[in-house]
Design an enzyme around this catalytic site. Structure first.
Site, mmCIF file in Angstrom:
data_model
loop_
_atom_site.group_PDB
_atom_site.id
_atom_site.type_symbol
_atom_site.label_atom_id
_atom_site.label_comp_id
_atom_site.label_asym_id
_atom_site.label_seq_id
_atom_site.Cartn_x
_atom_site.Cartn_y
_atom_site.Cartn_z
ATOM 1 N N HIS A 16 1.007 -1.138 0.172
ATOM 2 C CA HIS A 16 -0.013 0.067 0.029
ATOM 3 C C HIS A 16 0.765 1.215 -0.176
ATOM 4 O O HIS A 16 0.814 2.185 -0.846
ATOM 5 C CB HIS A 16 -0.873 0.001 1.278
ATOM 6 C CG HIS A 16 -1.927 -1.072 1.382
ATOM 7 N ND1 HIS A 16 -2.358 -1.633 2.367
ATOM 8 C CD2 HIS A 16 -2.667 -1.543 0.241
ATOM 9 C CE1 HIS A 16 -3.227 -2.638 2.436
ATOM 10 N NE2 HIS A 16 -3.586 -2.394 1.102
ATOM 11 N N LYS A 34 -15.727 -7.864 4.331
ATOM 12 C CA LYS A 34 -14.761 -8.214 5.180
ATOM 13 C C LYS A 34 -14.937 -7.799 6.637
ATOM 14 O O LYS A 34 -15.401 -6.641 7.040
ATOM 15 C CB LYS A 34 -13.377 -7.527 4.713
ATOM 16 C CG LYS A 34 -12.913 -7.830 3.494
ATOM 17 C CD LYS A 34 -11.434 -7.271 2.986
ATOM 18 C CE LYS A 34 -11.208 -7.285 1.559
ATOM 19 N NZ LYS A 34 -9.902 -6.497 1.245
ATOM 20 N N ARG A 49 -2.332 -6.562 -8.164
ATOM 21 C CA ARG A 49 -1.356 -7.477 -8.000
ATOM 22 C C ARG A 49 -1.334 -8.463 -9.052
ATOM 23 O O ARG A 49 -0.630 -9.358 -9.210
ATOM 24 C CB ARG A 49 -1.280 -8.186 -6.588
ATOM 25 C CG ARG A 49 -0.572 -7.245 -5.663
ATOM 26 C CD ARG A 49 -1.103 -7.731 -4.107
ATOM 27 N NE ARG A 49 -2.589 -8.082 -4.209
ATOM 28 C CZ ARG A 49 -3.090 -8.139 -3.047
ATOM 29 N NH1 ARG A 49 -2.577 -8.491 -1.963
ATOM 30 N NH2 ARG A 49 -4.520 -8.368 -3.270
ATOM 31 N N SER A 85 -2.827 -7.459 3.102
ATOM 32 C CA SER A 85 -3.300 -7.446 4.326
ATOM 33 C C SER A 85 -3.765 -8.673 5.093
ATOM 34 O O SER A 85 -3.462 -9.143 6.203
ATOM 35 C CB SER A 85 -4.476 -6.418 4.526
ATOM 36 O OG SER A 85 -4.016 -5.232 4.109
HETATM 37 O O1 PNS Z 1 -8.745 -2.862 0.644
HETATM 38 P P1 PNS Z 1 -9.973 -3.318 -0.226
HETATM 39 O O2 PNS Z 1 -10.881 -4.129 0.689
HETATM 40 O O3 PNS Z 1 -9.846 -3.935 -1.458
HETATM 41 O O4 PNS Z 1 -10.927 -2.050 -0.391
HETATM 42 C C1 PNS Z 1 -12.279 -1.949 -0.964
HETATM 43 C C2 PNS Z 1 -13.133 -0.688 -0.821
HETATM 44 C C3 PNS Z 1 -13.363 -0.508 0.936
HETATM 45 C C4 PNS Z 1 -12.455 0.330 -1.687
HETATM 46 C C5 PNS Z 1 -14.627 -0.873 -1.624
HETATM 47 O O5 PNS Z 1 -15.155 -2.039 -0.803
HETATM 48 C C6 PNS Z 1 -15.443 0.316 -1.434
HETATM 49 O O6 PNS Z 1 -15.312 1.296 -2.091
HETATM 50 N N1 PNS Z 1 -16.330 0.207 -0.314
HETATM 51 C C7 PNS Z 1 -16.893 1.448 -0.102
HETATM 52 C C8 PNS Z 1 -18.328 1.175 -0.525
HETATM 53 C C9 PNS Z 1 -18.607 1.516 -2.157
HETATM 54 O O7 PNS Z 1 -18.459 2.755 -2.464
HETATM 55 N N2 PNS Z 1 -19.054 0.567 -2.804
HETATM 56 C C10 PNS Z 1 -19.287 0.646 -4.174
HETATM 57 C C11 PNS Z 1 -18.114 0.301 -5.061
HETATM 58 S S1 PNS Z 1 -18.042 -1.640 -5.367
#
Ligand code: PNS
Length: 166
Positions: free
Chosen positions: A17, A41, A92, A130
């Site tokens: 990150h 998660k 990745r 993570s």
């Molecule tokens: O590190 P991650 O878990 O891959 O991040 C994912 C994240 C938090 C960026 C994604 O789940 C997100 O944008 N969550 C907020 C809710 C949202 O906007 N959902 C619509 C887009 S799929």
């Protein structure tokens, strides 16, 4: 002024990150690293702990145009609230890309002006996530080199404690 937002769970914030943050800070005038909830998660670290990990790492690297924030709700709303026109994601593998593709299209559907920039992870960070850090830390294995050095002991302690309580 180009403002980007790098959103994620960051549970915990890894060296992979941090590499994306460093590279994004060279592309955008301002980068917000936003701790958001991933509904798929469950997290180990609180939002405040994750924001602190990001702040520590960014300060330690003396990256001046990056701020850490947390947000409840949709990424598009968080982006709007800080004036970001572009979301940044690290990828990745092709499997990561499939997931990112759907997220980018969903965000585009929600907010037509929001662009997504994908940065490919460096080869030396391809195995770092993570989830892997949590898996190792919960079993008291070393997480050296997987999270920014400044956060290593605090992250290791918290994961050990989490592992004991499970
Ligand atoms: O590190 P991650 O878990 O891959 O991040 C994912 C994240 C938090 C960026 C994604 O789940 C997100 O944008 N969550 C907020 C809710 C949202 O906007 N959902 C619509 C887009 S799929």
């Amino acid at each position: 002024m180009a403002v980007g937002i790098f959103a994620g769970s960051f549970d915990p914030f890894t060296v992979g990150h941090l590499d994306i943050v460093k590279r994004a800070s060279g592309i955008f005038d301002v980068v917000y690293v936003a701790v958001l909830t991933n509904s798929k998660k469950t997290s180990v670290f609180t939002k405040d702990e994750r924001v602190k990990q990001i702040c520590n790492a960014v300060e330690d690297e003396e990256i001046c145009n990056v701020s850490a924030i947390s947000f409840e709700g949709l990424l598009v709303d968080c982006a709007k609230s800080v004036g970001a026109t572009c979301t940044i994601r690290g990828v990745r593998s092709p499997t990561d890309f499939d997931y990112e593709y759907i997220m980018a299209q969903t965000n585009k559907y929600l907010c037509g002006e929001l662009e997504t920039v994908v940065l490919l992870a460096r080869p030396e960070y391809l195995h770092i996530s993570s989830s892997i850090v949590k898996e190792l830390g919960i079993h008291s294995a070393s997480i050296k080199g997987l999270v920014p050095e400044i956060n290593e002991s605090i992250v290791a302690e918290r994961l050990k404690e989490y592992g004991r309580k499970r």
